[in-house]
Motif scaffolding. Sequence first.
Motif, PDB file in Angstrom:
ATOM      1  N   ALA A 153     -12.888   0.670   6.646  1.00  0.00           N
ATOM      2  CA  ALA A 153     -11.838   0.338   7.617  1.00  0.00           C
ATOM      3  C   ALA A 153     -10.442   0.441   7.024  1.00  0.00           C
ATOM      4  O   ALA A 153      -9.454   0.526   7.764  1.00  0.00           O
ATOM      5  N   GLU A 154     -10.326   0.456   5.704  1.00  0.00           N
ATOM      6  CA  GLU A 154      -9.019   0.508   5.036  1.00  0.00           C
ATOM      7  C   GLU A 154      -8.690   1.883   4.455  1.00  0.00           C
ATOM      8  O   GLU A 154      -7.598   2.078   3.923  1.00  0.00           O
ATOM      9  N   VAL A 155      -9.622   2.819   4.543  1.00  0.00           N
ATOM     10  CA  VAL A 155      -9.411   4.162   3.988  1.00  0.00           C
ATOM     11  C   VAL A 155      -8.251   4.845   4.727  1.00  0.00           C
ATOM     12  O   VAL A 155      -8.119   4.735   5.933  1.00  0.00           O
ATOM     13  N   GLY A 156      -7.412   5.549   3.964  1.00  0.00           N
ATOM     14  CA  GLY A 156      -6.311   6.310   4.547  1.00  0.00           C
ATOM     15  C   GLY A 156      -5.052   5.507   4.773  1.00  0.00           C
ATOM     16  O   GLY A 156      -4.085   6.032   5.335  1.00  0.00           O
ATOM     17  N   ARG A 157      -5.008   4.264   4.310  1.00  0.00           N
ATOM     18  CA  ARG A 157      -3.833   3.409   4.507  1.00  0.00           C
ATOM     19  C   ARG A 157      -3.015   3.221   3.237  1.00  0.00           C
ATOM     20  O   ARG A 157      -2.110   2.410   3.196  1.00  0.00           O
ATOM     21  N   GLY A 158      -3.371   3.968   2.188  1.00  0.00           N
ATOM     22  CA  GLY A 158      -2.606   3.898   0.948  1.00  0.00           C
ATOM     23  C   GLY A 158      -2.990   2.772   0.014  1.00  0.00           C
ATOM     24  O   GLY A 158      -2.355   2.571  -1.019  1.00  0.00           O
ATOM     25  N   LEU A 159      -4.032   2.037   0.366  1.00  0.00           N
ATOM     26  CA  LEU A 159      -4.430   0.886  -0.440  1.00  0.00           C
ATOM     27  C   LEU A 159      -4.964   1.306  -1.807  1.00  0.00           C
ATOM     28  O   LEU A 159      -4.595   0.727  -2.836  1.00  0.00           O
ATOM     29  N   ALA A 160      -5.803   2.321  -1.860  1.00  0.00           N
ATOM     30  CA  ALA A 160      -6.338   2.787  -3.143  1.00  0.00           C
ATOM     31  C   ALA A 160      -5.208   3.311  -4.026  1.00  0.00           C
ATOM     32  O   ALA A 160      -5.144   2.991  -5.215  1.00  0.00           O
ATOM     33  N   SER A 161      -4.303   4.090  -3.451  1.00  0.00           N
ATOM     34  CA  SER A 161      -3.178   4.619  -4.234  1.00  0.00           C
ATOM     35  C   SER A 161      -2.318   3.495  -4.790  1.00  0.00           C
ATOM     36  O   SER A 161      -1.901   3.535  -5.956  1.00  0.00           O
ATOM     37  N   ALA A 162      -2.055   2.474  -3.975  1.00  0.00           N
ATOM     38  CA  ALA A 162      -1.234   1.347  -4.430  1.00  0.00           C
ATOM     39  C   ALA A 162      -1.951   0.546  -5.512  1.00  0.00           C
ATOM     40  O   ALA A 162      -1.320   0.111  -6.483  1.00  0.00           O
ATOM     41  N   ALA A 163      -3.258   0.366  -5.367  1.00  0.00           N
ATOM     42  CA  ALA A 163      -4.019  -0.382  -6.377  1.00  0.00           C
ATOM     43  C   ALA A 163      -4.053   0.384  -7.701  1.00  0.00           C
ATOM     44  O   ALA A 163      -3.886  -0.219  -8.771  1.00  0.00           O
ATOM     45  N   VAL A 164      -4.230   1.696  -7.638  1.00  0.00           N
ATOM     46  CA  VAL A 164      -4.234   2.504  -8.855  1.00  0.00           C
ATOM     47  C   VAL A 164      -2.857   2.453  -9.514  1.00  0.00           C
ATOM     48  O   VAL A 164      -2.749   2.298 -10.736  1.00  0.00           O
ATOM     49  N   ALA A 165      -1.797   2.550  -8.726  1.00  0.00           N
ATOM     50  CA  ALA A 165      -0.439   2.466  -9.285  1.00  0.00           C
ATOM     51  C   ALA A 165      -0.239   1.121  -9.981  1.00  0.00           C
ATOM     52  O   ALA A 165       0.324   1.060 -11.087  1.00  0.00           O
TER      53      ALA A 165
END
Length: 187
Positions: A105-117
């Motif tokens: 449900a959270e895919v594509g919202r930039g959450l993974a990119s922000a967590a990796v950053a």
Amino acid sequence: MTGSASLPGGVLLRPLDVGDAPALLDAYIRSREHLRPFDPVRPDSFWTLAGQQCRLDEMVQQMKEDRLLACAMLRDGRVLGCATLNTIVLGPFCSANLGYWVEPAEVGRGLASAAVAALCQIADQELGLHRIQASTSPLNVASQRVLARNGFEQWGTAPKYLHINGRWQDSYLFQRILNDRPPSFRS
């Protein structure tokens, strides 16, 4: 190490603790089919509260030993995914392996990119690491985009690298050099 950061959408990235077992189990159950193509086959115990509690006990111990930073992405007490720096090695290597996942449900919202950053910043500023490496399935284009957005470069392909979804599979290998400082030797 703190390992905490604010992410977009009111999400908090913070180290997992032993009390997170119910929320973590719930997140894994919600994400089971989504993660299946990219995860190892899990034992039945993984899908139980006791199994998650045992995993968290081990993770917390590894975090106390500075060998792991395992973080949950949380909104209103609900685990939306995890991001980890594992196999942390200090000394002349100063490196760690990166892993992350986000519920469907959270895919594509930039959450993974922000967590990796956030983990890259923590690795550089708090842990003093020089390098982070990650691997992805050749089929996981979304994960490859997350890594590219965060300055990771593909440096190779490892044939039959991981036993994923019931078979040995190739992986693309990525790395990010965080800095060129000499290693600090913590006592």
